[in-house]
Design a protein around this motif. Structure first.
Motif, PDB file in Angstrom:
ATOM      1  N   SER A 191       0.829  -1.211   0.000  1.00 12.67           N
ATOM      2  CA  SER A 191       0.000   0.000   0.000  1.00 12.67           C
ATOM      3  C   SER A 191       0.861   1.256   0.000  1.00 12.67           C
ATOM      4  CB  SER A 191      -0.929   0.008   1.218  1.00 12.67           C
ATOM      5  OG  SER A 191      -1.800  -1.104   1.170  1.00 12.67           O
ATOM      6  N   GLU A 192       1.942   1.247   0.788  1.00  8.14           N
ATOM      7  CA  GLU A 192       2.844   2.400   0.828  1.00  8.14           C
ATOM      8  C   GLU A 192       3.483   2.605  -0.554  1.00  8.14           C
ATOM      9  OE1 GLU A 192       2.646   0.023   3.044  1.00  8.14           O
ATOM     10  OE2 GLU A 192       2.416   0.967   5.021  1.00  8.14           O
ATOM     11  N   GLN A 197       2.327   1.666  -3.481  1.00  8.76           N
ATOM     12  CA  GLN A 197       1.296   2.118  -4.412  1.00  8.76           C
ATOM     13  C   GLN A 197       1.133   3.643  -4.375  1.00  8.76           C
ATOM     14  OE1 GLN A 197      -0.896   0.259  -6.325  1.00  8.76           O
ATOM     15  NE2 GLN A 197      -2.694   1.536  -6.573  1.00  8.76           N
ATOM     16  N   ARG A 198       1.143   4.215  -3.191  1.00  2.90           N
ATOM     17  CA  ARG A 198       0.878   5.655  -3.056  1.00  2.90           C
ATOM     18  C   ARG A 198       2.132   6.512  -3.042  1.00  2.90           C
ATOM     19  NH1 ARG A 198      -4.349   7.063   0.593  1.00  2.90           N
ATOM     20  NH2 ARG A 198      -5.617   5.303  -0.083  1.00  2.90           N
ATOM     21  N   VAL A 233      -3.119   4.110   6.004  1.00  2.00           N
ATOM     22  CA  VAL A 233      -2.705   3.223   4.907  1.00  2.00           C
ATOM     23  C   VAL A 233      -3.626   2.008   4.912  1.00  2.00           C
ATOM     24  CG1 VAL A 233      -0.776   1.870   3.979  1.00  2.00           C
ATOM     25  CG2 VAL A 233      -0.306   3.905   5.341  1.00  2.00           C
ATOM     26  N   ASP A 234      -4.056   1.563   3.730  1.00  2.00           N
ATOM     27  CA  ASP A 234      -4.817   0.317   3.636  1.00  2.00           C
ATOM     28  C   ASP A 234      -3.956  -0.855   4.081  1.00  2.00           C
ATOM     29  OD1 ASP A 234      -7.372   1.013   2.552  1.00  2.00           O
ATOM     30  OD2 ASP A 234      -6.454   1.296   0.578  1.00  2.00           O
ATOM     31  N   ALA A 235      -4.583  -1.881   4.626  1.00  2.00           N
ATOM     32  CA  ALA A 235      -3.875  -3.144   4.839  1.00  2.00           C
ATOM     33  C   ALA A 235      -3.309  -3.610   3.501  1.00  2.00           C
ATOM     34  CB  ALA A 235      -4.825  -4.183   5.418  1.00  2.00           C
ATOM     35  N   ALA A 236      -2.164  -4.296   3.547  1.00  2.00           N
ATOM     36  CA  ALA A 236      -1.494  -4.714   2.315  1.00  2.00           C
ATOM     37  C   ALA A 236      -2.422  -5.530   1.418  1.00  2.00           C
ATOM     38  CB  ALA A 236      -0.237  -5.522   2.658  1.00  2.00           C
ATOM     39  N   THR A 248      -4.733  -3.587  -0.955  1.00  2.00           N
ATOM     40  CA  THR A 248      -4.061  -3.075  -2.157  1.00  2.00           C
ATOM     41  C   THR A 248      -3.752  -4.206  -3.139  1.00  2.00           C
ATOM     42  OG1 THR A 248      -3.130  -1.186  -0.976  1.00  2.00           O
ATOM     43  CG2 THR A 248      -1.978  -1.886  -2.970  1.00  2.00           C
ATOM     44  N   LEU A 249      -3.285  -5.333  -2.608  1.00  2.00           N
ATOM     45  CA  LEU A 249      -2.950  -6.467  -3.494  1.00  2.00           C
ATOM     46  C   LEU A 249      -4.185  -6.943  -4.261  1.00  2.00           C
ATOM     47  CD1 LEU A 249      -0.570  -8.441  -1.063  1.00  2.00           C
ATOM     48  CD2 LEU A 249       0.128  -7.120  -3.093  1.00  2.00           C
ATOM     49  N   GLN A 286      -5.174  -4.199  -6.852  1.00  2.00           N
ATOM     50  CA  GLN A 286      -4.270  -4.201  -8.013  1.00  2.00           C
ATOM     51  C   GLN A 286      -4.661  -5.281  -9.025  1.00  2.00           C
ATOM     52  OE1 GLN A 286      -0.493  -4.533  -6.002  1.00  2.00           O
ATOM     53  NE2 GLN A 286      -0.190  -2.313  -5.922  1.00  2.00           N
TER      54      GLN A 286
END
Lengths: 419, 419
Positions: A293-294, A296-297, B92-95, B98-99, B102
């Motif tokens: 996430s980090e 990505q942004r 921040v979103d949890a990983a 985002t995964l 994506q």
């Protein structure tokens, strides 16, 4: 003895007799920080003045530095990002902050971390020579303790982030067995590796903190080290060591023998040589996931070494990652059998040498990678001296969950007069 | 086939041919939620309407339910506390969020969790009988998937929080090998145990999600199961099983044999019997540490079962905790040798029986505790029926890091015609 040189137990004893007031240590550290921070730059944020000290606790009145990847409610957290990611205050303190406070410890402030505890350096300088790195990633914690700004500070280690800065700064640094103290409220980087630990100037303080946080019995020194078997083995092997490190290992070796221990070269299975590479794989694969996430942004704001690591991790296959995990699980058991049968403690290099010149890098965690992957407890002893009298440490390594044994041996060794 | 009954791969195929629009599944799920949520109450928070779907990804247009202990930026998180701890939006979103995004997945909302994913129930009901619990702690995720409100939902398992609700709700639930998907941004409870997993109505969707999140090759079905060795063994042992569970295990057994597998009673070392107790110790010890800050501030608002657990954990010695960890590390290797030498997959009870009546408890994770502690991949198969036609699952268990093999066998089995 000056207050800032005192051990935790000695301070508690003075509190008990009324020779010291609960806020004395805090004030001494604040004064030290006021004098030295412009040079050392160990702190990201100094906490508010403390007005009341808890009435009890093994760490009553002990000021503690908190690495800036550890959540705090009443202080900001910026994960060594320089501010592109920053919380003004977490909803909940990291578990370890509460566990320390419940024992009477006082939160001095947030110490400088490299970016997400990887390699991009912060501003901190080595107190022994401000043209040199203090090491990383727990740069501020190591420098603060080495410089007398706090008797105790928290770090984390994923590759060599406690042992290496402890070696460079000439202090004790302890990474307990993986999982010993909760990482709740600490940003994960590579969760199979990330381990919370701490720095101190006295081995007794390392021990007190360990037994306080685990609520295990106090670590006692042994009468002497007779019967203790010390296996000398660095990972990677001894052929890669510098003269400074060889000299420090020899000093430790002699000191062990003077205390009655027997020292021998520990033979390790050839498969152990692959662990450094496995550690790099596990680290990169997990970091790419954990920081998804980090990344990505904020990829455009990240330092190039971190971007490179995440991209390496994204390119790794799961099969390669799994190979590293499976090999490691097997070798953990092999090493445990070795601890059961032939060795009490391993003596190994902490770092390639003295702290490198310059502040644009934090040195190489090479000699810590394999041990961190194995999850074993590691303790830096500030025992050697290299060029210009700069510190060179060595590490003692114990069996997984054998922290008490390791610390007891170290405590005995460091009480013995130096050779 | 109705859209809400479709598999992920089938939906992707329709998208590719233009038979479906990217937002179709989302809309169908929203309609289903509007109709059914008043009865089922699976959702803590419904996310904003989606306006654009990513152009690519293996999960393009797939709505996902996110357990409410998983951080999200644009939705609140309350960790099943009913609001005494609540974030309006994480930094921040949890990983994993985002995964998934994506890969084109769409975040439908936050699903109901028990308090910090322990035992204090939320509001959710079992879609098969709303007078019964859906199980927990991933209550909302299991109920939402079972009821067609989302094809996929995330859960976590520390004791039996994925397998048990999957069994009670009659769906697939998968807990991969410990550590497979990053827990970054998910509140730790017992970090040696906490594992992220997911629920689906199709085994194919469990497989697609696994290979997408690990970037591992797609899971293929085998031609048949000839040569596959299925070891039947529940932990604790078979003498504790109810008639419903014995019946479900027999059905699975027969189905395996019809597909060509050989089925036998797996002998396990007597030391495995201690694992249930070790799991309880590890869980309580770690929870007391991990939730130290929450307990300090909110103990008076916590449910009594959580308070009791934390107090139990505080009373445990580190020596007892360490004993559990050391025994487990050894047995992980013993079990791996068994997978190398004599068995391809273990068949075991998922839960004590059908979902219990009432909403004041979420059932017993007894039959999941040992496997979770071992860190092995576990998959609930919705294969049996108990009283009133209610679902009773069984679980298949693979070797640590043998998730692909386990899923491949399960996919083959569930494609075979039922006996």
């Amino acid at each position: 003895m000056q207050l800032h040189e005192m051990s935790i137990d000695a301070f508690q004893a003075r509190l008990a007799t009324g020779e010291a007031e609960p806020l004395d240590w805090w004030q001494t550290c604040r004064e030290r920080i006021a004098a030295r921070e412009p040079e050392v730059q160990a702190w990201e944020f100094l906490g508010p003045e403390v007005e009341q000290v808890p009435a009890e606790g093994a760490l009553r009145g002990v000021p503690v530095g908190i690495k800036d990847i550890i959540d705090t409610c009443d202080m900001p957290t910026a994960w060594g990002t320089g501010g592109y990611l920053k919380s003004d205050g977490a909803l909940v303190d990291a578990a370890v902050v509460t566990l320390l406070q419940q024992q009477g410890a006082l939160m001095m402030g947030k110490t400088v971390s490299t970016e997400f505890a990887y390699f991009t350096p912060g501003k901190t300088r080595n107190p022994h020579d401000i043209s040199r790195t203090p090491g990383g990633s727990s740069s501020g914690s190591a420098a603060a303790v080495a410089d007398g700004m706090a008797p105790l500070a928290l770090g984390t280690q994923t590759a060599g982030s406690i042992i290496r800065p402890a070696s460079y700064c000439g202090i004790y640094g302890f990474k307990p067995t993986f999982g010993t103290v909760s990482m709740a409220g600490i940003k994960p980087f590579a969760p199979s590796l990330d381990t919370l630990g701490w720095f101190a100037r006295h081995i007794e303080d390392i021990c007190t903190t360990y037994s306080t946080l685990t609520r295990a019995p106090a670590i006692e020194a042994l009468p002497d080290l007779s019967g203790i078997r010390v296996g000398v083995r660095s990972l990677p092997g001894d052929e890669t060591l510098s003269a400074d490190v060889i000299q420090a290992l020899r000093q430790a070796h002699e000191r062990f023998e003077q205390a009655g221990a027997s020292v021998f070269a520990l033979p390790l299975d050839i498969r152990f040589d692959a662990l450094v590479e496995h550690q790099k794989v596990v680290l990169a694969y997990e970091a790419a996931q954990s920081l998804a996430s980090e990344y990505q942004r904020h990829a455009h704001q990240m330092g190039p070494t971190l971007v490179e690591l995440i991209q390496q991790g994204q390119a790794l296959t799961y099969a390669r990652y799994r190979e590293g995990q499976i090999a490691t699980a097997e070798l953990r058991q092999v090493l445990s059998r070795s601890f059961e049968e032939e060795v009490d403690v391993v003596l190994a290099a902490s770092a390639p040498g003295v702290a490198p010149r310059g502040l644009d890098a934090t040195g190489d965690p090479l000699f810590c990678r394999a041990w961190t992957l194995l999850g074993v407890p590691c303790l830096n002893l500030p025992i050697g001296q290299g060029e210009q009298g700069l510190p060179v440490g060595v590490q003692l390594i114990g069996d997984r969950y054998g922290d008490d044994r390791l610390l007891s041996i170290a405590r005995t060794l460091m009480r013995s007069p130096a050779g």
